[in-house]
Design an enzyme around this catalytic site. Structure first.
Site, mmCIF file in Angstrom:
data_model
loop_
_atom_site.group_PDB
_atom_site.id
_atom_site.type_symbol
_atom_site.label_atom_id
_atom_site.label_comp_id
_atom_site.label_asym_id
_atom_site.label_seq_id
_atom_site.Cartn_x
_atom_site.Cartn_y
_atom_site.Cartn_z
ATOM 1 N N ASP A 180 14.453 24.476 1.559
ATOM 2 C CA ASP A 180 14.160 24.375 2.987
ATOM 3 C C ASP A 180 15.038 25.388 3.719
ATOM 4 O OD1 ASP A 180 12.794 22.315 5.075
ATOM 5 O OD2 ASP A 180 14.681 23.079 5.854
ATOM 6 N N LEU A 181 14.410 26.233 4.533
ATOM 7 C CA LEU A 181 15.177 27.249 5.254
ATOM 8 C C LEU A 181 16.043 26.587 6.323
ATOM 9 C CD1 LEU A 181 12.622 30.169 5.703
ATOM 10 C CD2 LEU A 181 14.169 29.697 3.818
ATOM 11 N N ASP A 223 8.608 25.584 6.665
ATOM 12 C CA ASP A 223 9.627 26.379 5.959
ATOM 13 C C ASP A 223 10.107 25.661 4.703
ATOM 14 O OD1 ASP A 223 10.873 24.319 7.253
ATOM 15 O OD2 ASP A 223 12.523 25.506 8.070
#
Length: 573
Positions: A180-181, A223
């Site tokens: 996960d960004l 994301d």
């Protein structure tokens, strides 16, 4: 037309070839082989328009070659007519269902019937190819993420099931990485979704460079990404790949001459150690990823059972927050703030508390969760409305210029609607903005500084007073005192450890206090619990005091008792 005849019977081959050649209206390039293996070898070296394939041959039946060809991409790219000495209709249906375009009993083959079959079979196959290509295109769209071209969640879960099944037979481990960004929402919010999409595409390219060709890689949404690593023999393999990803993604991104920074948090779960089913493995990897987020981001966490308990507790808190907001069952306590000179209560700080339920959570637990899942907005509105209503009652009943401090989350500060809501609520309860102190922490300055400055400046211009909370706890910067419209500085409760003349912190607090007084800030010392700390505050000429030495946070009715006592003293005087 290029034609391949696959038949072990020499007489039948010659007869078919003679019929094909005798048709002067068509030119055919004919190749003959006697078995399936030779036929498969022939189609590897040359493209054929039609294959005339004998059903019954000594080593392998022709239908086996048919099935193998139709399993290939583009259906083997060749039309097939099955031929057989049998006239059994069930056999003909079996061949058509397996992918043949036609079936001809050898006894019925004539020059005309054969040439018609060639033309019809070729046209049927072309139509089938178009349909198959359309199916593949729709299937690709259904299984792929349109922006990145990666597998989507549905396709990824199917791949994961197959990978687990294959490794189960081979008795190998499968690692699943959930990625996960970090802070990606800020890029979308500040620069727009087109820039965000560009960063996502670049991120995918960077992650791809860290993976082997046989590793599944998918975009699960937004994301969020996932990677499958099969054939794991040593957990160090996972760490090496994850660390390569962390290093690659953390490199600065460039967009139109601007440098953008983005990192990734990774959670890892292992089959069969952590879970034996694909959906459970995904859940474990997600839980480990959240652990990475909570531990500071831009790191990898390996799943542990303890994380499952923490995650479940987190989910319970989140669900309970929603429920209690709807029921308006949260409680507000108020901690008095005293003037150091008069020892009189000049104001209160509103502090939210968990409802009076069997299971209880502290603000340190539920406030961060409310912020992360964006429930802080409705909770914050309830706090503002309830606290301002109470302040209005106190000011009407006691005719006292009591001030009210309200803690404002950095999440709330990112929205202009905060100011509108504050002004509307103040108007509803006939209050003055000067009696409201909005307490913020320096975490609000870490992102979207320009927007935060604009909102705080607007609030300050409307008469609200701004207090900087937790000053001195480690994040503070002197530049923030100058850049932001701050009126009040609250020294962090780390003063609780300042007993003793030789404490290095003592000198720091003395210096800070002197500087703040020189800059004309009102100074509040919070967390005062001992007489020694009280004496120090007197020595430093600090304006206001707050802490358990004077009063703990209490419900509104107990604040009423303090105000009643003040009124009695005034009457006696």
């Amino acid at each position: 037309m290029n034609i391949l005849i696959v038949d072990d019977d020499l007489v039948d081959r010659k007869l078919i070839k003679k019929m094909l050649i005798s048709d002067g209206s068509h030119h055919h390039d004919i190749t003959e082989v006697t078995c399936v293996s030779e036929g498969l070898k022939a189609i590897e070296n040359k493209h054929f328009d039609i294959i005339l394939l004998d059903y019954n041959m000594p080593k392998e039946d022709g239908i086996e070659m048919l099935i193998e060809m139709r399993a290939k991409p583009k259906l083997g790219n060749t039309a097939i007519i099955m031929i057989s000495s049998s006239e059994n209709s069930a056999l003909a249906i079996e061949c058509i269902e397996a992918g043949a375009q036609d079936f001809l009993p050898k006894g019925d083959i004539t020059r005309d019937s054969l040439n018609k079959a060639l033309i019809y079979a070729k046209k049927r196959f072309e139509a089938e190819q178009r349909m198959h290509n359309s199916y593949l295109a729709v299937k690709h769209m259904a299984e792929r993420d349109q922006l990145t071209g990666l597998s989507n969640r549905y396709h990824f879960e199917e791949i994961l099931k197959v990978m687990i099944a294959n490794n189960k037979r081979a008795k190998n481990c499968v690692a699943l990485l959930a990625l996960d960004l970090d802070n990606f929402k800020n890029i979308n919010d500040t620069l727009g979704h087109s820039v965000g999409d560009e960063i996502l595409i670049q991120t995918v390219e960077r992650i791809h460079s860290c993976l082997r060709q046989n590793e599944g890689f998918a975009r699960l949404g937004g994301d969020e990404f996932a990677v499958i690593i099969g054939g794991i023999c040593n957990i160090n393999q996972i760490g090496m790949i994850a660390n390569r990803i962390l290093a690659e993604v953390s490199k600065p991104f460039l967009h139109e001459g601007r440098t953008l920074n983005c990192s990734v948090s990774i959670g890892s779960a292992l089959y069969p150690n952590d879970a034996t089913e694909s959906h459970e493995l995904l859940k474990c990897a997600d839980i480990a990823m959240y652990r990475s987020k909570q531990s500071g981001k831009s790191r990898i966490s390996f799943y542990k059972e303890q994380y499952q308990y923490e995650f479940s507790r987190r989910v319970d808190i989140q669900n309970s927050i929603k429920e209690h907001i709807e029921e308006k069952s949260f409680r507000l306590f108020y901690q008095p703030v005293y003037c150091s000179k008069t020892q009189m209560m000049t104001g209160v700080e509103a502090l939210v508390r968990w409802p009076n339920t069997t299971i209880h959570y502290t603000p340190d637990e539920f406030i961060p969760i409310a912020e992360e899942c964006r429930l802080i907005d409705p909770l914050g509105k309830w706090i503002i409305a309830s606290a301002l209503e109470q302040l209005s009652l106190w000011q009407q009943s006691y005719e006292t210029p009591l001030t009210l401090s309200i803690n404002i989350s950095p999440i709330q500060l990112q929205k202009k609607i905060l100011e509108t809501y504050l002004l509307e609520t103040i108007k509803t309860y006939n209050l003055k903005t000067s009696s409201i102190i909005l307490e913020i922490t320096e975490t609000a300055f870490m992102e979207n500084s320009k927007e935060v400055i604009e909102i705080l400046t607007s609030l300050s211009n409307k008469g609200f007073r701004i207090a900087l909370d937790d000053f001195g706890m480690g994040y503070s910067s002197i530049s923030h005192l100058i850049s932001y419209p701050i009126d009040i500085v609250k020294l962090d409760k780390s003063m609780q450890s300042l007993d003793g003349e030789n404490n290095k912190r003592l000198k720091i607090i003395e210096s800070l206090s002197l500087m703040l007084k020189k800059l004309d800030f009102s100074v509040v010392a919070e967390g005062i619990e001992t007489k020694a700390q009280h004496q120090l505050c007197k020595k430093l000429n600090i304006d206001y005091l707050q802490g358990f030495l004077f009063s703990k946070p209490m419900p509104a009715n107990e604040i009423n008792l303090i105000l009643d006592d003040y009124c009695k003293k005034i009457i006696l005087k």
